[in-house]
Structure formats: C-alpha cells, structure tokens
Design a protein around this motif. Structure first.
Motif, short mmCIF file in Angstrom:
data_model
loop_
_atom_site.label_atom_id
_atom_site.label_comp_id
_atom_site.label_asym_id
_atom_site.label_seq_id
_atom_site.Cartn_x
_atom_site.Cartn_y
_atom_site.Cartn_z
N ARG A 294 0.82 -1.21 0.00
CA ARG A 294 0.00 0.00 0.00
C ARG A 294 0.86 1.27 0.00
NH1 ARG A 294 -5.01 0.88 4.18
NH2 ARG A 294 -5.81 2.77 3.21
N ASP A 295 2.03 1.18 0.59
CA ASP A 295 2.91 2.35 0.71
C ASP A 295 4.04 2.39 -0.31
OD1 ASP A 295 1.48 3.23 2.99
OD2 ASP A 295 2.66 1.91 4.27
N ASN A 296 4.18 1.36 -1.12
CA ASN A 296 5.33 1.27 -2.03
C ASN A 296 4.91 0.82 -3.42
OD1 ASN A 296 7.85 1.64 -0.19
ND2 ASN A 296 6.48 0.28 0.96
N SER A 297 5.01 1.72 -4.38
CA SER A 297 4.72 1.39 -5.77
C SER A 297 5.84 0.53 -6.34
CB SER A 297 4.60 2.67 -6.59
OG SER A 297 5.87 3.31 -6.64
N LEU A 298 5.62 -0.03 -7.51
CA LEU A 298 6.69 -0.79 -8.16
C LEU A 298 7.90 0.09 -8.43
CD1 LEU A 298 4.75 -3.07 -10.67
CD2 LEU A 298 5.85 -3.72 -8.52
N SER B 237 6.95 2.08 7.05
CA SER B 237 6.00 2.99 6.40
C SER B 237 4.72 2.99 7.22
CB SER B 237 5.73 2.53 4.96
OG SER B 237 5.06 1.28 4.96
N PRO B 238 3.81 3.92 6.93
CA PRO B 238 2.59 4.01 7.74
C PRO B 238 1.78 2.71 7.83
CG PRO B 238 2.81 5.96 6.38
CD PRO B 238 3.89 5.00 5.94
N HIS B 239 1.67 1.95 6.75
CA HIS B 239 0.84 0.75 6.77
C HIS B 239 1.62 -0.53 7.08
CE1 HIS B 239 -1.76 3.59 4.54
NE2 HIS B 239 -2.66 3.01 5.31
N LEU C 293 17.69 -5.15 9.60
CA LEU C 293 17.96 -3.77 9.25
C LEU C 293 16.62 -3.09 9.00
CD1 LEU C 293 20.85 -4.14 6.63
CD2 LEU C 293 21.05 -3.56 9.06
N LEU C 294 16.53 -1.82 9.37
CA LEU C 294 15.34 -1.03 9.07
C LEU C 294 15.69 0.00 8.02
CD1 LEU C 294 13.81 -0.25 12.59
CD2 LEU C 294 13.31 -2.16 11.06
N LEU C 295 14.86 0.10 7.00
CA LEU C 295 14.93 1.20 6.05
C LEU C 295 13.84 2.16 6.52
CD1 LEU C 295 15.97 2.57 3.50
CD2 LEU C 295 14.36 1.19 2.19
N THR C 296 14.27 3.27 7.10
CA THR C 296 13.32 4.19 7.71
C THR C 296 12.63 5.04 6.65
OG1 THR C 296 14.90 5.99 8.02
CG2 THR C 296 14.79 4.31 9.77
N GLU C 297 11.61 5.74 7.06
CA GLU C 297 10.87 6.60 6.14
C GLU C 297 11.72 7.75 5.64
OE1 GLU C 297 6.57 7.16 6.84
OE2 GLU C 297 6.95 6.03 8.70
N VAL D 122 5.45 -4.04 16.91
CA VAL D 122 4.77 -3.52 15.71
C VAL D 122 4.15 -4.68 14.94
CG1 VAL D 122 5.12 -2.41 13.48
CG2 VAL D 122 6.20 -1.47 15.52
N ALA D 123 4.88 -5.76 14.82
CA ALA D 123 4.40 -6.93 14.07
C ALA D 123 3.21 -7.59 14.76
CB ALA D 123 5.53 -7.95 13.90
N ASN D 124 3.13 -7.47 16.06
CA ASN D 124 2.03 -8.09 16.78
C ASN D 124 0.83 -7.17 16.95
OD1 ASN D 124 3.26 -10.61 17.19
ND2 ASN D 124 4.50 -9.75 18.82
#
Length: 110
Positions: free
Chosen positions: A10-14, A62-64, A86-90, A105-107
């Motif tokens: 939802r937050d990342n286009s191709l 990302s937000p979603h 690793l986190l790729l932050t916003e 966050v995952a839970n």
C-alpha cells in the motif's frame, strides 16, 4: 550476501520498490517479491524460500507496514530464523535494529 526486503504494498509502488532495490544493491542480492515473481507464482512458497536463503532481513518502515498481516508474518518468520534485522526508515536511512523494536509492531492488530 542475500537480503530479504519486507514492505507494505500500500505504501510502495513498483517504482519505489525498484528504487529500494537499487539503494540496497551494495548489500548483495536483494529479494523483493513484487519485482522478482510474476503474479501466477505461489507467493507463500517463494517467500519462504527467499527467507531460507536470506542472510539479512530488511523492513521498509512505512505508515501501513505494521497493519499488514503479511508483513507481520514475515517479521515473525525472520525473527524465528534469527536473521539480522535492518530497518529502512521513512527518511531513507538504513540502520541495524533488534527484533524487540519491531515485534511489538508486528504483533499490533490492524
């Protein structure tokens, strides 16, 4: 080295995913399911195989991201396998993280 990239569709286009792949190419082989598999491939089995082959797990925050059942599943599986995180932050920064940071966050419930 092989990196498994987890993200919210939802937050990342191709186009954005292609940018992420290029940004992370210095790590080695970068697996992003929407870029590497046609729609008719069994995604679940492909994802499991990619997690098995991965040396590092990268979560694209990302937000979603925390609201997606599939990303929560990927995080839990990566943690169970003991993959470095690793986190790729916003903001575009890449940093090491601990699963304790992301598992709550995952839970989270959507």
């Amino acid at each position: 080295m092989s990196a498994f990239v987890s993200y919210s569709r939802r937050d990342n286009s191709l186009g954005r995913l292609a940018e992420i792949e290029a940004r992370l190419s210095h790590i080695g082989e970068v697996y992003i399911d929407d870029l590497h598999h046609p729609l008719n491939v069994d995604r679940h089995n492909a994802v499991i195989a990619a997690l098995d082959a991965a040396d590092v797990f990268i979560a694209v925050m990302s937000p979603h991201y925390p609201q997606t059942p599939w990303t929560r599943y990927e995080v839990k599986e990566a943690a169970r396998r003991g993959l470095p995180l690793l986190l790729l932050t916003e903001t575009g920064a890449v940093r090491r993280a601990c699963y304790e940071e992301i598992l709550p966050v995952a839970n989270a419930t959507p």
